[in-house]
Each structure stands twice: as structure tokens, then as C-alpha cells.
Design an enzyme around this catalytic site. Structure first.
Site, PDB file in Angstrom:
ATOM      1  CD1 TRP A 158      -0.416  -1.363   3.103  1.00  0.00           C
ATOM      2  CD2 TRP A 158       0.216   0.774   3.305  1.00  0.00           C
ATOM      3  NE1 TRP A 158       0.211  -1.253   4.594  1.00  0.00           N
ATOM      4  CE2 TRP A 158       0.708   0.028   4.437  1.00  0.00           C
ATOM      5  CE3 TRP A 158       0.460   2.189   3.225  1.00  0.00           C
ATOM      6  CZ2 TRP A 158       1.503   0.503   5.450  1.00  0.00           C
ATOM      7  CZ3 TRP A 158       1.275   2.765   4.291  1.00  0.00           C
ATOM      8  CH2 TRP A 158       1.802   1.971   5.508  1.00  0.00           C
ATOM      9  CG  ASN A 159       5.214   1.205   0.811  1.00  0.00           C
ATOM     10  OD1 ASN A 159       4.707   0.173  -0.119  1.00  0.00           O
ATOM     11  ND2 ASN A 159       6.295   1.650   0.628  1.00  0.00           N
ATOM     12  CE  LYS A 182      -5.378 -10.437  -2.088  1.00  0.00           C
ATOM     13  NZ  LYS A 182      -5.257  -9.300  -1.152  1.00  0.00           N
ATOM     14  N   PRO A 183      -3.786  -5.813  -5.817  1.00  0.00           N
ATOM     15  CG  PRO A 183      -4.763  -4.018  -6.605  1.00  0.00           C
ATOM     16  CD  PRO A 183      -4.732  -5.519  -6.561  1.00  0.00           C
ATOM     17  N   PRO A 185      -5.349  -4.075   0.091  1.00  0.00           N
ATOM     18  CG  PRO A 185      -6.121  -4.994   2.014  1.00  0.00           C
ATOM     19  CD  PRO A 185      -5.129  -5.193   0.822  1.00  0.00           C
ATOM     20  N   GLY A 233       6.486  -6.465   0.185  1.00  0.00           N
ATOM     21  CA  GLY A 233       5.661  -6.394   1.707  1.00  0.00           C
ATOM     22  C   GLY A 233       6.448  -6.938   2.946  1.00  0.00           C
ATOM     23  CD  GLU A 255      11.289  -3.952  -1.626  1.00  0.00           C
ATOM     24  OE1 GLU A 255      11.367  -3.984  -0.363  1.00  0.00           O
ATOM     25  OE2 GLU A 255      10.583  -3.111  -2.334  1.00  0.00           O
ATOM     26  CG  LEU A 256      10.739  -9.925   1.740  1.00  0.00           C
ATOM     27  CD1 LEU A 256      11.182 -10.963   2.453  1.00  0.00           C
ATOM     28  CD2 LEU A 256       9.217  -9.778   1.307  1.00  0.00           C
ATOM     29  CB  CYS A 291      10.632  -0.724   1.815  1.00  0.00           C
ATOM     30  SG  CYS A 291      10.956  -0.227  -0.094  1.00  0.00           S
ATOM     31  CD  GLU A 393      10.091  -1.924   7.584  1.00  0.00           C
ATOM     32  OE1 GLU A 393      10.332  -1.314   6.281  1.00  0.00           O
ATOM     33  OE2 GLU A 393       9.792  -3.234   7.409  1.00  0.00           O
ATOM     34  CD  GLU A 471      10.607  -5.783  -7.304  1.00  0.00           C
ATOM     35  OE1 GLU A 471       9.447  -6.119  -7.762  1.00  0.00           O
ATOM     36  OE2 GLU A 471      10.863  -5.136  -6.290  1.00  0.00           O
TER      37      GLU A 471
END
Length: 499
Positions: A158-159, A182-183, A185, A233, A255-256, A291, A393, A471
């Protein structure tokens, strides 16, 4: 002051699932509120069912059979047309993104800028990155091709919902794959609209969009037709994804999370106002919800007191908390109440442990601040190096600043983290590079941090529990391919094998 958006921007938006080129209605919908004013409905998005998710995956699998055979020129041409459509709709997308996410307009424009910059780079580089390599040698000939993988399940956060959706969509499609997106929510509307714009330039089934609850996510990570998962995420969510995908051994790009450190050496000039502004922006851009943002700051003890003084001055000049549509606003609300409460709990915990918490910036509209998911940015001093606000974080508008005595100590503090996404080192360039080489991170920036130091031409990703794979860059295109080696040997009978 509160700025009212134009009438078109404040219309309620409804998005549906996109399956095989058609919008598909669901039996129920979820509401997306405005984080700056939670009583205002921005739009509705569907609760996609598991069965609809299966339909989307099957549509992508069917489309893959044809799409993988298209030539690279056709794929690039389709993507370039999509880029122009996004650019033409930028203002509308930006207004929607700002309202559903809470980021100020300049920040929403910045997200579109990054997304288009990457998509254009991918278009420019795809043909060269995917071109097969042929080598003639003494033993014969070897052909190395980059073949599409198949159906990609893309799960975006979402960010940065648009940038972190297109970072997956563009290379996946250019490489000849199909995709089910899947975006999140917490920011589903603008990402879905952008995906629909892109889909309009591609054959039905090449791009599909689903929403929904956990059962949809489980289907995307376990369905045998899905060949690759691309997820951005949290680390804890990624652990569940890895377990869910283990039965079918899917390819993954993850990518976490990150607990990115900024290290200020003794050679850093605390009187450099532009540098001080850069670190403030690196802490509080997008209300600290990035992130790769600098989340913990280590300053050499010899300059620590001066640094804190100059930092507070720079922060108070730049940080203006208000309506995302107000051009004076630099920091908006936190995206959702869950994240706001988590950040608040870390700050309160730091206070209980004896830390000094200093509010930063100016609240432009106290009434708006009180009604929205706002937090005033804070600086945290006098905390222990192992306090939760330092080692976890935060993903919000707070940052601890801690002194260190020597480089060996700060390298240890940096590297003992379970994370390793990005880092930054500030000071004389030669000193900073020397220390940067000793840090465990996917990316280290010199005298800047966060998106200010992002270059889409080079690979981006983390080490340790900050992710798997890369990425951006050429590698970010090839990560959506399988390397296929075809050997044509001259010597068919090996001398050491008997007749």
C-alpha cells in the site's frame, strides 16, 4: 488550511476485478476511506472470491500460450502505448492516489514519475536484455535464451501501490509472461485503475486484477498454474508465502522489510543545509512509509550534539503536516489506523524506557489533524541501541538518532540487524565508500538516502530477511525469465567413454 479538491477528483470511485479482459462484479464490496478524513469514502473495491481468483489464474494461463509467442517489438509497442495513456491520465490518477493513500500531491506525482521512469527504461532495455546469446567455441555451439516463465502472481503493497505494481507488470509482460495482480486493500483504487489502463493495450487475459481477502492470496501462492510470485511487503507475510509456495516450488522475487541505517561520519559537514534537508526528507517522505527510507540514524559522537541541533532546525523548516491537497503540506497522514497505532506504540514504548521524544514540524490544521490518521513526526533521543524503536521497522514518522564512537562499532550495529535492504553513509566520499563496502545491504547510498538515491538502471533488493532476488535494472527484467541453454556439440563421443 484545508484545500478542497476539484469536483472530478472527489467523486466516489468503484473498481471491479479484471478477469480475461472483462470487469467482473463481486457479491460484496469493501470501502476505502480517506486517511486525512476517515468519514469520507474515496471508493469501493470488490471482495474477490477464491473461485474468481481461480478464473483469473486460468485466464492468464490460457493467454500465456499465445502471448509468449509474440515478438518483443509487439510487446514493447503495447507497453509504450500504455505509458502514454498513463501520462495522459496522470492528474486524475494522482488525485485518486492522494485521496486513498494520504500522500501529498507532490509525493503522488513523484510516484507516477518513478513508475513511468521504470516502465520506459524497461521498454528501452527489454530487447537487449532478452536477446538470446549464441557462442561458437571449440566444442561446438551454445545458445542461451531467456524464456518466459508463465503466470506471475503479483502482490503489491500500500505504500507505493502504483510504482510497486508497475515494477512487476512491465518486466513480466515484456518478457512474455501473463500476470494476476492483487493490490493492497489499504490502497487498491489507483493501482487497479493503472492496471486497467495497461490492460487495455494488451490481449485479454494477459493482465488480470483481483482483490479480496486471505483466501485469494492463498490461491495466488498455491495454485499450480502460477509459476512465479512477485511480492513486495512485510517479512512475516513473506514467510507465509514461501511456505504456501513450497509444494509447487515456485520462482519468487521478494522485496521485504528493512531497518535502513544512515551513518554520519566524523567528516560529515553538519553546516551543510542541503544535506541536512536530504536526511530529513529521507526520514519523513511519504510519512516515513517507504521500505528504503532511513529508519535509524547513527552519528559520530564528535559531531552528535551539533548534528541534532541542525537536524531539528532542518526538520522544523521542511515538515508541514496537513491536507494532502494543500500545496504547503509536505507530510500527510499515516495510511491506515493499524499502522498509525503501531508507530504510536513504538514511540510510547521509547518514552517508557526513558528516551526523549521531540515533536517536529508544524501542524497546519489542528482540526484536520485530530480527525485523520495523523501523527506528528518525532525525533527520539537517548534510547538504547537495542530498543524496539531502533531494531524494528517503524514504517512511520519517527526516527531515533544515536551516537557512535568508532567505525567498527557502527558497522557492527548496522550488520547485526536481521534486515539488509538499503543503507546510507554520509561524509567525505572516499571515507563513506570505504565504510559502505563493509555494510550488509542490497544498496548503499553515499550522502543521500531513500528515493533520492534510487536509480532504476541498477538492480534493487535486499539481503538477509529483506528479500530474495532483485528488481529494476536489466536483472529486474531477466528475473521474469528462465535461462534455457541449448548445446550443439561438435564431439558427440567423449574420449573417456569406451566403445
Amino acid at each position: 488550511m484545508t484545500i478542497q479538491a476539484d469536483q472530478e477528483a472527489v467523486n466516489i470511485v468503484t473498481v471491479e476485478a479484471l478477469i480475461n479482459g472483462q470487469n467482473v462484479k463481486s457479491l460484496s464490496q469493501s470501502t476505502k476511506e480517506n486517511p486525512a478524513n476517515p468519514t469520507e469514502i474515496v471508493g469501493y473495491f470488490p471482495v474477490t472470491t477464491k473461485e474468481q481468483a481461480v478464473e483469473a489464474i486460468e485466464a492468464a494461463a490460457a493467454a500465456f500460450k499465445t502471448w509468449k509467442k509474440t515478438d518483443i517489438e509487439q510487446r514493447v509497442a503495447s507497453m509504450r502505448r500504455a505509458i502514454e495513456k498513463i501520462r495522459a491520465a496522470e492528474n486524475e490518477i494522482v488525485h485518486l492516489l492522494s485521496r486513498e493513500h494520504g500522500k501529498p500531491l507532490y509525493d503522488a506525482h513523484g510516484e507516477i514519475y518513478v513508475a513511468l521512469m521504470w516502465m520506459e527504461f524497461a521498454c528501452n532495455e527489454a530487447a537487449a536484455a532478452l536477446k538470446e546469446e549464441i557462442q561458437e567455441h571449440d566444442h561446438g555451439k551454445t545458445i542461451l535464451s531467456y524464456d518466459p516463465i508463465g503466470v506471475v502472481a503479483a502482490i503489491s503493497p500500500w505504500n507505493y501501490p502504483i510504482a510497486l505494481s508497475t515494477i512487476k507488470i512491465a518486466p513480466a509482460l515484456l518478457a512474455g509472461n501473463t500476470i494476476v495482480l492483487k493490490p493492497s486493500p489499504y490502497a487498491p483504487l489507483a493501482a487497479a485503475k493503472v492496471a486497467e489502463i495497461i490492460a487495455s493495450e494488451f490481449p485479454a487475459g494477459v493482465i488480470n486484477v483481483v482483490h479480496g481477502a486471505a483466501d485469494v492470496g492463498v490461491e495466488l501462492t498455491t495454485n499450480p498454474h502460477v509459476a512465479k510470485i512477485a511480492f513486495t511487503g512485510g517479512t512475516e507475510t513473506a514467510k507465509h508465502i514461501i511456505k504456501a509456495a513450497s509444494d509447487t516450488i515456485k520462482d519468487m522475487t521478494l522485496e521485504l522489510g528493512g531497518n535502513d541505517a544512515a551513518i554520519f561520519l566524523e567528516s560529515f559537514d553538519v553546516n551543510d543545509e542541503r544535506a541536512m534537508r536530504r536526511i530529513v526528507v529521507s526520514n519523513f517522505l511519504t510519512t516515513g512509509q517507504i521500505c528504503m527510507i532511513a529508519k535509524r540514524v547513527y552519528v559520530h559522537r564528535s559531531i552528535y550534539d551539533q548534528f541534532v541541533e541542525k537536524y531539528i532546525e532542518a526538520a522544523n523548516r521542511w515538515i508541514r503536516i496537513g491536507d494532502p491537497f494543500d500545496p504547503d503540506t509536505t507530510v500527510g497522514p499515516v495510511n491506515n489506523v493499524k499502522q498509525r497505532d503501531y508507530v504510536l506504540s513504538l514511540v510510547e514504548d521509547a518514552k517508557q524506557r526513558g528516551a526523549k521524544v521531540i515533536p517536529l514540524g508544524t501542524i497546519l490544521d489542528q482540526k484536520l489533524f485530530d480527525q485523520g490518521y495523523y501523527l506528528q513526526p518525532t525525533l527520539v533521543l537517548d534510547c538504547d541501541v537495542h530498543d524496539p524503536i531502533v531494531v524494528e521497522e517503524q514504517f512511520g514518522p519517527t526516527v531515533p538518532i544515536l551516537p557512535f564512537d568508532d567505525e567498527e562499532q557502527v558497522i557492527q550495529l548496522h550488520n547485526e540487524s536481521i534486515y539488509g535492504l538499503t543503507s546510507s553513509v554520509w561524509g567525505k566520499e572516499e571515507d563513506a565508500i570505504l565504510l559502505a563496502r563493509q555494510l550488509e545491504a542490497g544498496t548503499t547510498m553515499i550522502n543521500t538516502a531513500a528515493v533520492q538515491g534510487l536509480d532504476v538502471q541498477f538492480p534493487f533488493g535486499g539481503v538477509k530477511q529483506s528479500g530474495i532476488g532483485r528488481e529494476y535494472g536489466t536483472e529486474g527484467i531477466r528475473t521474469y525469465t528462465e535461462q534455457h541453454v541449448i548445446n550443439v556439440p561438435k564431439m558427440l563421443d567423449l574420449p573417456y567413454i569406451p566403445e
